[in-house]
Design a protein around this motif. Sequence first.
Motif, short mmCIF file in Angstrom:
data_model
loop_
_atom_site.label_atom_id
_atom_site.label_comp_id
_atom_site.label_asym_id
_atom_site.label_seq_id
_atom_site.Cartn_x
_atom_site.Cartn_y
_atom_site.Cartn_z
N TYR A 119 0.84 -1.22 0.00
CA TYR A 119 0.00 0.00 0.00
C TYR A 119 0.87 1.26 0.00
O TYR A 119 0.81 2.07 0.92
N TYR A 120 1.68 1.39 -1.05
CA TYR A 120 2.67 2.48 -1.06
C TYR A 120 2.04 3.87 -1.16
O TYR A 120 2.67 4.86 -0.83
N THR A 121 0.78 3.91 -1.61
CA THR A 121 0.09 5.21 -1.65
C THR A 121 0.05 5.79 -0.25
O THR A 121 0.11 7.00 -0.06
N ARG A 122 -0.07 4.91 0.75
CA ARG A 122 -0.14 5.42 2.13
C ARG A 122 1.15 6.12 2.52
O ARG A 122 1.12 7.13 3.23
N ALA A 123 2.28 5.61 2.07
CA ALA A 123 3.56 6.26 2.39
C ALA A 123 3.64 7.62 1.70
O ALA A 123 4.08 8.61 2.28
N ARG A 124 3.19 7.65 0.45
CA ARG A 124 3.22 8.94 -0.27
C ARG A 124 2.27 9.93 0.40
O ARG A 124 2.56 11.11 0.52
N ASN A 125 1.11 9.43 0.85
CA ASN A 125 0.15 10.30 1.53
C ASN A 125 0.71 10.84 2.85
O ASN A 125 0.47 12.00 3.21
N LEU A 126 1.46 10.00 3.58
CA LEU A 126 2.06 10.47 4.83
C LEU A 126 2.93 11.69 4.57
O LEU A 126 2.86 12.70 5.27
N ARG A 127 3.77 11.55 3.55
CA ARG A 127 4.69 12.65 3.25
C ARG A 127 3.91 13.90 2.80
O ARG A 127 4.18 15.02 3.24
N ALA A 128 2.89 13.68 1.95
CA ALA A 128 2.10 14.82 1.46
C ALA A 128 1.39 15.50 2.64
O ALA A 128 1.34 16.73 2.73
N ALA A 129 0.86 14.71 3.57
CA ALA A 129 0.16 15.29 4.72
C ALA A 129 1.14 16.04 5.61
O ALA A 129 0.82 17.13 6.13
N ALA A 130 2.35 15.49 5.79
CA ALA A 130 3.36 16.18 6.61
C ALA A 130 3.70 17.54 6.00
O ALA A 130 3.84 18.55 6.70
N ARG A 131 3.80 17.56 4.68
CA ARG A 131 4.11 18.84 4.00
C ARG A 131 2.97 19.83 4.20
O ARG A 131 3.19 21.02 4.39
N SER A 132 1.76 19.31 4.18
CA SER A 132 0.61 20.17 4.36
C SER A 132 0.56 20.73 5.80
O SER A 132 0.19 21.89 6.02
N VAL A 133 0.95 19.91 6.78
CA VAL A 133 0.99 20.41 8.17
C VAL A 133 2.02 21.53 8.28
O VAL A 133 1.79 22.55 8.94
N MET A 134 3.17 21.36 7.60
CA MET A 134 4.20 22.41 7.65
C MET A 134 3.65 23.70 7.01
O MET A 134 3.86 24.79 7.54
N GLU A 135 2.94 23.52 5.91
CA GLU A 135 2.51 24.69 5.15
C GLU A 135 1.29 25.40 5.78
O GLU A 135 1.26 26.62 5.90
N HIS A 136 0.30 24.60 6.21
CA HIS A 136 -0.96 25.22 6.66
C HIS A 136 -1.11 25.32 8.17
O HIS A 136 -1.98 26.05 8.65
N PHE A 137 -0.34 24.55 8.92
CA PHE A 137 -0.52 24.57 10.38
C PHE A 137 0.80 24.87 11.10
O PHE A 137 1.01 24.43 12.24
N ALA A 138 1.67 25.57 10.41
CA ALA A 138 2.96 26.01 10.99
C ALA A 138 3.74 24.86 11.64
O ALA A 138 4.43 25.05 12.63
N GLY A 139 3.59 23.67 11.08
CA GLY A 139 4.36 22.53 11.59
C GLY A 139 3.77 21.86 12.81
O GLY A 139 4.33 20.90 13.32
N HIS A 140 2.61 22.37 13.31
CA HIS A 140 1.98 21.74 14.48
C HIS A 140 0.83 20.86 14.02
O HIS A 140 -0.07 21.33 13.30
#
Length: 357
Positions: free
Chosen positions: A78-99
Motif C-alpha cells: 500500500y505504497y500510496t499510504r507512504a506517499r500520503n504520509l509525506r504529502a500530509a506532513a508537507r501540508s501540516v508544515m505549510e498550513h498549520f505552521a508545523g503543528h
Amino acid sequence: MEISEILIYWYQEHKRELPWRNTDDPYLIWISEVILQQTRVAQGLDYFLRFTARFPNIRSLAEAEEDEVLKYWQGLGYYTRARNLRAAARSVMEHFAGHFPSDYRNVRSLRGIGEYTAAAIVSFAWNQPYAVVDGNVFRLLARLFAVDTPIDTARGKKEIGSLATALMNPSKSGLHNQAAMEFGALHCVPSNPDCLHCPLGNKCLGYASGSPQSYPVKRHKTKIRLRYFHYLHIVCRGETWLHRRQGKDIWTGLYEFPLIETSAPADFIALQTNETFRDFFAEAGEINVSVVLPDVKHILSHQQLHASFYRIEIERPAKALESYLRIPDEDLDGYAFPRLIRIYLDKERQLSGSNSY
Ligand code: SF4
C-alpha cells in the motif's frame, strides 16, 4: 459494570506494551496507526521503530525525498499510504505552521487520513470523544450486539458506528478506544474467540446466539484478480535495467525489472513468442537464460500474482531497453522495490554467492 468499564479494566491487565501507547504525540500515533492498518503488530513494530528513527517528527518527513520514504516503507505494501504520509506532513508544515492540528475536521483534511485514523489521533492524543472503529472493533461490536446487517454495506457501517459512539465513555475516549481495539485483537479474535472466559460473556448476544463466529455478517466476498508476471532481469557487463511503476496500478513509484504481463500462465517457450520479449532481445547477440524463481505466488489484498523471474545475460542491449533506467549492479540496493522483487534479489544473491549489490 458497563461494557466500557469492563473493556478498560481488561485492557489495563492485558494490554501489550507498545511504544505508541506511551505517548500523546499525534505524529507518532498517526504513523503507528497507518502502519498497523496493513500489518500485524509484531512486524509493524520494526517498521515503526525504523521509520520514526529516520523521520522522528513532521518536519523530517515533510523534507524527505519521496524515494527515501518509500524505501523505509518497502515491504509494507500500500505504497500510496507512504506517499500520503509525506504529502500530509508537507501540508501540516505549510498550513498549520508545523503543528499537528487538534481539530477533528482539520485532521480529516490531511491527505490519506480517513475517519478511523482521525478518530484514533484525536482521541489518543487529546482524549476527544470520537469512537474508533477498526476491523477488530467491527468484529467485537457485531458479535456483542449480534448485528445482522452486513458490515460491508453503508447501513451496516453506520449501525456499528452508532453502537461504537453509544458505548464509549466520552470522558475516557482514548482509553476506551484503545481497550476496544486491543480486546478485539487479542480476545474476541476472528476464529475461536475465548467466549468461555470472556468478561463480556454475559452481555454478548453473539455468544447467546450459540454461534458468535457467524458475526460479523458480510454481503460481498471480495473478488480476487489473477495476474501473471514475467520479470526479465536483463544483465549486460555488470549493469541491469529497471523502470519506475507509474499510474494507478499496484506499487506506484516503486522500481521493477522489465515486465511482461500475460492474461494466462505462460512458460518460457510461450514467452519467447511474445512481441515485447522479442523486441528486448532482437539485437542482443547471444543470450544466456537462467530461471531463478519460477511461479512465485504473491497475495495482495484483491489480487493474486503469479510471478516468474528470468535472469538473462546479453551481449549488447537492444533499442527497446532505451526507455529503461540502466543501473550498475552494485547500486541496485539503493532502489525501493516491491517485496516480491526483494525476495527474488535475495534468492539470486544467494545463488550467485554475492553478499550485496
Ligand atoms: S463472548 Fe465471545 S463473541 Fe462475545 S465478546 Fe466475548 S469473546 Fe467475543
